[in-house]
Design an enzyme around this catalytic site. Structure first.
Site, PDB file in Angstrom:
ATOM      1  N   GLN A 189      -4.045   4.292 -26.555  1.00  0.00           N
ATOM      2  CA  GLN A 189      -3.835   3.306 -27.629  1.00  0.00           C
ATOM      3  C   GLN A 189      -2.583   2.464 -27.404  1.00  0.00           C
ATOM      4  O   GLN A 189      -1.933   2.024 -28.350  1.00  0.00           O
ATOM      5  CB  GLN A 189      -3.751   4.016 -28.982  1.00  0.00           C
TER       6      GLN A 189
ATOM      7  N   LEU B 135       7.792   4.530 -29.376  1.00  0.00           N
ATOM      8  CA  LEU B 135       6.471   4.301 -28.790  1.00  0.00           C
ATOM      9  C   LEU B 135       5.336   4.568 -29.773  1.00  0.00           C
ATOM     10  O   LEU B 135       4.247   4.020 -29.633  1.00  0.00           O
ATOM     11  CB  LEU B 135       6.291   5.169 -27.541  1.00  0.00           C
ATOM     12  N   GLY B 136       5.600   5.398 -30.776  1.00  0.00           N
ATOM     13  CA  GLY B 136       4.575   5.662 -31.779  1.00  0.00           C
ATOM     14  C   GLY B 136       3.626   6.795 -31.409  1.00  0.00           C
ATOM     15  O   GLY B 136       3.676   7.330 -30.298  1.00  0.00           O
TER      16      GLY B 136
ATOM     17  N   CYS C 205     -15.569 -14.060 -13.944  1.00  0.00           N
ATOM     18  CA  CYS C 205     -16.182 -12.733 -13.990  1.00  0.00           C
ATOM     19  C   CYS C 205     -17.175 -12.545 -12.840  1.00  0.00           C
ATOM     20  O   CYS C 205     -17.950 -13.449 -12.523  1.00  0.00           O
ATOM     21  CB  CYS C 205     -16.906 -12.548 -15.326  1.00  0.00           C
TER      22      CYS C 205
ATOM     23  N   GLU D  49      -1.459   8.843 -18.491  1.00  0.00           N
ATOM     24  CA  GLU D  49      -2.634   8.732 -19.358  1.00  0.00           C
ATOM     25  C   GLU D  49      -2.284   8.959 -20.827  1.00  0.00           C
ATOM     26  O   GLU D  49      -2.821   8.288 -21.703  1.00  0.00           O
ATOM     27  CB  GLU D  49      -3.721   9.718 -18.917  1.00  0.00           C
TER      28      GLU D  49
END
Length: 339
Positions: free
Chosen positions: A37, A75-76, A197, A32
């Site tokens: 992001q 990865l930031g 959908c 998680e």
DNA sequence: AATGCGGGGCC
DNA sequence: GGCCCAGCATT
């Protein structure tokens, strides 16, 4: 029935991802945090490497922050790694190594907010909490016609109440996975796949043709440009690095000695009153979300390595042991390869 | 309520 | 070039 449709769709169409084979809180937690992001495709190799390097909470707790940042390199949002390391040590030392098992305790941990606490509670501990991430904002605002700015308090409240009311108390784990997977694969930001959908018949956005204008997000972006001059002092096989300590980007990562200026400069050696030979100059434009970094890498052959309290003199062959920003990694790989 | 924090993929 | 991604902490 919204939840029933999504769960049914999910069971037939979900991606088989490594963190879906377990309910071990440590594994769920790592996944998680990495996925905050961050797209699954980008995070997946980092997840595998991270779990291999730190297979348990204890192993993470016993590592150094530098070792953790080294795994995170590239990865930031490095505060995620720093906070994970802090929290692992906290649980290991103060909670007897036992992961908190309910939302109200999880939310207290550093680096764990409403989304992550809900996810761990639902996926690991069977606590019925609705997860609300970017996918959920998008899916719910489109299907149920939430027209408020989702960055506003009103918009967030409406989504929150809606998410809670839709959560099936018995199948909340699968439902939480389902709505996020649905947002990632079908109800996508651009070119949503409305033709396949399963809730198109009740979808507000589909009926009104507002798929691309929902969710409504009002935000201003002020991108600032910065000028970084990295000085690569080299004497034989030794170079100098320093640790970033300011409250700024790349906190606790390493870099070559940096001069930040308000515009491009011609000669950093004159600025620093140093004698040396510039043997390479590489200019790179590096894009961050809210910053443009105009970087110049000045590779300088020098007779005496400069002295400063924060400077570390290291063999070039040791550079890979230090966590560095992507832009530094890129330069090193191209121009400072040893062997 | 607003801002800072990475890097990459997609249009 | 803009937008967004399994958000959170700080101000």
């Amino acid at each position: 029935m919204f939840a029933v449709s999504l769960i049914s769709w999910y069971k037939k169409n979900y991606r088989k991802l490594p963190w879906r084979n377990t309910n071990e809180p440590y594994i769920i937690w790592v996944s998680e945090i990495i996925l905050q992001q961050t797209r699954v495709d980008q995070g997946l190799p980092y997840f595998k490497n991270f779990i291999e390097r730190f297979p348990s909470l204890a192993s993470l707790a016993k590592s150094t922050e530098e070792e953790v940042l080294n795994q995170w390199q590239g990865l930031g949002y490095y505060s995620r790694a720093r906070n994970m390391h802090y929290t692992a040590k906290y649980i290991f030392t103060h909670l007897d190594g036992v992961f908190p098992n309910e939302y109200n305790e999880l939310i207290k941990l550093k680096g764990i907010g409403d989304y992550t606490a809900s996810a761990i509670a639902s996926f690991s501990f069977n606590e019925p909490k609705a997860v609300i991430d970017g996918n959920v904002y998008r899916v719910l605002s489109r299907v149920f016609g939430i027209l408020n700015d989702i960055n506003s308090k009103e918009g967030k409240n409406r989504i929150k109440n809606l998410a809670d009311s839709l959560l099936p108390k018995n199948e909340h784990t699968t439902y939480n996975q389902a709505i996020m997977e649905f947002g990632a694969l079908i109800c996508t930001p651009k070119a949503p796949k409305c033709e396949t959908c399963v809730v198109t018949d009740i979808c507000y956005a589909k009926e009104k043709g507002k798929q691309l204008s929902l969710p409504l997000k009002i935000k201003k972006v002020n991108t600032k440009t910065r000028y970084f001059n990295f000085l690569i002092f080299q004497l034989n096989d030794f170079i100098v690095v320093e640790k970033r300590t300011d409250k700024d980007i790349w906190q606790h990562l390493y870099q070559f000695p940096l001069i930040e200026t308000s515009k491009e400069i011609e000669d950093p050696l004159a600025l620093k009153k140093l004698n040396g030979d510039i043997i390479n100059l590489k200019k790179v434009k590096h894009l961050l979300t809210h910053q443009v970094i105009m970087a110049s890498f000045w590779h300088i052959s020098i007779q005496t390595l400069p002295e400063k309290k924060s400077y570390l003199k290291i063999p070039l062959s040791d550079l890979h042991k230090y966590p560095v920003p992507k832009i530094v990694e890129n330069y090193a790989k191209e121009y400072l390869t040893i062997n």
